[in-house]
Structure formats: structure tokens, C-alpha cells
Design a protein around this motif. Structure first.
Motif, mmCIF file in Angstrom:
data_model
loop_
_atom_site.group_PDB
_atom_site.id
_atom_site.type_symbol
_atom_site.label_atom_id
_atom_site.label_comp_id
_atom_site.label_asym_id
_atom_site.label_seq_id
_atom_site.Cartn_x
_atom_site.Cartn_y
_atom_site.Cartn_z
ATOM 1 N N SER A 155 0.819 -1.220 0.000
ATOM 2 C CA SER A 155 0.000 0.000 0.000
ATOM 3 C C SER A 155 0.850 1.267 0.000
ATOM 4 O O SER A 155 0.360 2.343 -0.343
ATOM 5 C CB SER A 155 -0.946 0.012 1.201
ATOM 6 O OG SER A 155 -0.206 0.027 2.416
ATOM 7 N N MET A 185 -3.706 -2.050 -5.787
ATOM 8 C CA MET A 185 -4.706 -2.921 -5.183
ATOM 9 C C MET A 185 -5.629 -3.457 -6.269
ATOM 10 O O MET A 185 -6.134 -2.704 -7.095
ATOM 11 C CB MET A 185 -5.511 -2.170 -4.123
ATOM 12 C CG MET A 185 -6.493 -3.056 -3.372
ATOM 13 S SD MET A 185 -7.504 -2.130 -2.180
ATOM 14 C CE MET A 185 -6.258 -1.697 -0.968
ATOM 15 N N GLU A 211 -10.593 -5.643 -2.964
ATOM 16 C CA GLU A 211 -10.823 -5.187 -1.595
ATOM 17 C C GLU A 211 -12.274 -5.429 -1.222
ATOM 18 O O GLU A 211 -13.182 -5.175 -2.003
ATOM 19 C CB GLU A 211 -10.516 -3.689 -1.453
ATOM 20 C CG GLU A 211 -10.755 -3.172 -0.038
ATOM 21 C CD GLU A 211 -10.471 -1.683 0.113
ATOM 22 O OE1 GLU A 211 -9.905 -1.296 1.146
ATOM 23 O OE2 GLU A 211 -10.817 -0.922 -0.821
ATOM 24 N N ASP A 212 -12.481 -5.942 -0.013
ATOM 25 C CA ASP A 212 -13.817 -5.999 0.568
ATOM 26 C C ASP A 212 -13.690 -5.668 2.043
ATOM 27 O O ASP A 212 -12.952 -6.336 2.774
ATOM 28 C CB ASP A 212 -14.461 -7.366 0.378
ATOM 29 C CG ASP A 212 -15.981 -7.326 0.547
ATOM 30 O OD1 ASP A 212 -16.477 -6.360 1.157
ATOM 31 O OD2 ASP A 212 -16.656 -8.241 0.061
ATOM 32 N N THR A 213 -14.395 -4.628 2.462
ATOM 33 C CA THR A 213 -14.401 -4.217 3.864
ATOM 34 C C THR A 213 -15.738 -4.543 4.538
ATOM 35 O O THR A 213 -15.986 -4.128 5.662
ATOM 36 C CB THR A 213 -14.100 -2.714 3.988
ATOM 37 O OG1 THR A 213 -15.048 -1.975 3.205
ATOM 38 C CG2 THR A 213 -12.687 -2.404 3.501
ATOM 39 N N TYR A 246 -11.445 -7.251 6.873
ATOM 40 C CA TYR A 246 -11.265 -6.952 5.449
ATOM 41 C C TYR A 246 -10.436 -8.028 4.776
ATOM 42 O O TYR A 246 -9.715 -8.786 5.435
ATOM 43 C CB TYR A 246 -10.623 -5.578 5.229
ATOM 44 C CG TYR A 246 -9.190 -5.436 5.720
ATOM 45 C CD1 TYR A 246 -8.121 -6.012 5.021
ATOM 46 C CD2 TYR A 246 -8.901 -4.690 6.857
ATOM 47 C CE1 TYR A 246 -6.811 -5.866 5.466
ATOM 48 C CE2 TYR A 246 -7.597 -4.543 7.300
ATOM 49 C CZ TYR A 246 -6.553 -5.137 6.603
ATOM 50 O OH TYR A 246 -5.254 -4.995 7.045
ATOM 51 N N ARG A 295 -7.852 -7.940 1.251
ATOM 52 C CA ARG A 295 -7.260 -7.084 0.221
ATOM 53 C C ARG A 295 -6.175 -7.838 -0.534
ATOM 54 O O ARG A 295 -5.473 -8.666 0.054
ATOM 55 C CB ARG A 295 -6.670 -5.811 0.852
ATOM 56 C CG ARG A 295 -7.711 -4.887 1.464
ATOM 57 C CD ARG A 295 -7.092 -3.704 2.170
ATOM 58 N NE ARG A 295 -8.140 -2.819 2.692
ATOM 59 C CZ ARG A 295 -8.072 -2.202 3.858
ATOM 60 N NH1 ARG A 295 -7.011 -2.353 4.638
ATOM 61 N NH2 ARG A 295 -9.066 -1.425 4.264
ATOM 62 N N TRP A 322 -3.069 -7.137 -3.651
ATOM 63 C CA TRP A 322 -2.307 -6.219 -4.496
ATOM 64 C C TRP A 322 -1.516 -7.022 -5.533
ATOM 65 O O TRP A 322 -1.234 -8.216 -5.317
ATOM 66 C CB TRP A 322 -1.303 -5.410 -3.678
ATOM 67 C CG TRP A 322 -1.856 -4.335 -2.805
ATOM 68 C CD1 TRP A 322 -1.932 -2.996 -3.075
ATOM 69 C CD2 TRP A 322 -2.376 -4.480 -1.477
ATOM 70 N NE1 TRP A 322 -2.479 -2.313 -2.023
ATOM 71 C CE2 TRP A 322 -2.757 -3.190 -1.017
ATOM 72 C CE3 TRP A 322 -2.552 -5.578 -0.633
ATOM 73 C CZ2 TRP A 322 -3.292 -2.971 0.243
ATOM 74 C CZ3 TRP A 322 -3.100 -5.361 0.617
ATOM 75 C CH2 TRP A 322 -3.468 -4.074 1.048
#
Length: 298
Positions: A29, A36, A39-41, A290, A292, A294
Motif C-alpha cells: 500500500s 490494489m 478489496e472488501d471491507t 477486510y 485485500r 495487491w
């Protein structure tokens, strides 16, 4: 007052425990050469259908049945395959196994609450399996922040990657175990962790189906009490595992040859994780803050 102090000043003041005189550890990051890709928060109350399928290894039962190789992945699940049961609130996903959900005849039956970013289905018209992929990637940094459940014998959690494609299973369409095949890579699955509820201070890392890609990590903390961040950096021929930003184990050897998709699950299975205890503390929640991913761009 605290917001005006530097990190060094906080250390000198004794305010921040465990301070170290070093730069922050590298993370994608903070690197312009990475981007990225996933992503799921987990905001809202429903799983994002653009990112996940709610079920455990959808398609695998059909695959093993079609190739005439029934095994533990075909028998004993209720329903078959089990569909996910979960609760989402305040930005936290709880993959849940409760006394009655996922639905089964009696509580002490194999079940799982799982999300996966790809599946495969059998196409009657073409007599072949076709992939449905919401997200998959080769190489990169894969990360989850989560808290493990209180549990017991027969229950465990996992966060892992699997090669895209029905034939990329433990057994080939000819019924041959993948690590016995000649040519290609034996690496079909990367376990970022497998964690047994009955053994809370030990985490398993795996690169299936290689000979040297297996490691038991003694956790320094009770990971059922607080959230922790687990990650891998997957490169060609090398995978490094991270806990809360610090490298904790490196594997060198065969790595998957294809793109991989995401899976995360709260299991109640018995077998190699111990017999299913009759007094499991329902509900058992695998809590996820979360996920994530990359990839390197330069």
C-alpha cells in the motif's frame, strides 16, 4: 496532546508499548510499484455478489462424482455442498456455524460457512466444466484482518487460495493424485492459514501438494481475543507469510502455475481436526474485518 507527538517522542514517553527504532515495515500500500486489485471491507448487511459466491467449493462434488472418484469431499456434507451462513454488521463479516445453521439434520454433522471468489459448474450441453470467476490472480500480496472463533475439537478456520479450474483439484480427471503427476507444478493450493480450534496456539501454513511446503507456526498470542493481519507475498518460486506486518516463514519451491482465487471458511468437519465435540460453543464466528489483494505493476 498525543496527536502532536512523533513516534519517537511517544516511545521516549513510554506511551506506546513495544516501540522499535526502525522504519515502518514494507507494505504494498506504500509502494507506487504496486496496485490494489481486490478489496472488501464488508460494509452493509449482505455479501457483495460481485465479489463472492456464498458456499463451500461449489462444483467440487459434481467434479468428483463425474470422474468416478467419490471420496470424503463427496460424502457426509449436509447440504452437499454446504451453503454459507453469515452475519454482517459494523463492517465485520462473521462466517458462522450455529447449532441450526447451515441447516442440517443434527448439530454434530459436517458443515461449513464459506465464501469463494470463483466456482466451476458442469455444462450438460458441452459435457465439460466451465469456470465462473469473480476474482483470481497470479502472484502478489494477499491479506486478511480477522479474529479466530472460540471453538473446540472438530472445528477450524481457513483462508486460502486455490488454482482456477475444475481439473486443478487434488485428483486429476483420471483419478491420479496431483503430486504424482509428471510435469507441471504440484502446487495447486496455498493455505495462508489453517487454524484448528482445539489447538489455538498453532497455525498451519501449506503449499499443497508439495513435499516441503508445510509449516506449523506457534502463535505468540491468543488470536481469539483480538484481530490480527495475516498475509502472504507470493512470487515465482517463493512465498513469504506475514503476521501483523512481520515476516514469519518463507517457503521456496514449486509455486502454482495458474491464477488463484480466494476462499475463507468456518468449518465443522471432524476427521483430521478431531471428532466433532458435542458441546461446541455455538455460534462459532470467524470474524473478518477486510480482505485485500495487491499486484506488482513495475
Amino acid at each position: 496532546m498525543l496527536r502532536n507527538l512523533t513516534g519517537a517522542a511517544l516511545c521516549l514517553a513510554g506511551i506506546v508499548a513495544g516501540c522499535v527504532w526502525a522504519d515502518e515495515p514494507w507494505h504494498p500500500s506504500n509502494d507506487s510499484g504496486w496496485e490494489m486489485t481486490f478489496e472488501d471491507t464488508f460494509e452493509g448487511t449482505e455479501v457483495d455478489s460481485a465479489k463472492w459466491f456464498p458456499g463451500y467449493r461449489l462444483g467440487r462434488v459434481e467434479y468428483y462424482t463425474r470422474i468416478g472418484f467419490p471420496n470424503e469431499h463427496v460424502r457426509g456434507w449436509q447440504p452437499n455442498p454446504p451453503l454459507a451462513h453469515y452475519v454482517m454488521s459494523d463492517g465485520i463479516l462473521k462466517l458462522r456455524v450455529d447449532k441450526k445453521e447451515p441447516k442440517r439434520d443434527v448439530p454434530t454433522v459436517k458443515t461449513a460457512s464459506c465464501l469463494t471468489s470463483a466456482i466451476y459448474r458442469y455444462d450438460e450441453a458441452t459435457k465439460t466444466f466451465r469456470d465462473e470467476v469473480k476474482f483470481a490472480q497470479k502472484y502478489g500480496w494477499w491479506e486478511i484482518r480477522c479474529r479466530m472463533p472460540k471453538g473446540g475439537s472438530g472445528a477450524y478456520t481457513a483462508f486460502w487460495l486455490h488454482s482456477v479450474g475444475a481439473a486443478n483439484q487434488e485428483y486429476s480427471p483420471e483419478g491420479v493424485r496431483q503430486k504424482s503427476l509428471v510435469g507441471g507444478s504440484p502446487a495447486k493450493e496455498i493455505d495462508i492459514f489453517e487454524w484448528l480450534c482445539r489447538d489455538p496456539k498453532r497455525i498451519q501454513f501449506n503449499v499443497h501438494f508439495t513435499n516441503n511446503g508445510h509449516h506449523y507456526f506457534p502463535s505468540p498470542a491468543d488470536i481469539t481475543e483480538n484481530f490480527h493481519t495475516w498475509a502472504i507475498h507470493w512470487e515465482e518460486g517463493r512465498i513469504t507469510w506475514y503476521l501483523d506486518g512481520k515476516p514469519i516463514w518463507t517457503y521456496e519451491g514449486a509455486t502454482p502455475a495458474s491464477e488463484m482465487y480466494l476462499l475463507m471458511c468456518m468449518f465443522q468437519t471432524g476427521g483430521w481436526v478431531g471428532p466433532i465435540a458435542p458441546n461446541l460453543p455455538y455460534p462459532m464466528d470467524f470474524e473478518v474485518d477486510y480482505v485485500r489483494v495487491w499486484k506488482k505493476t513495475t
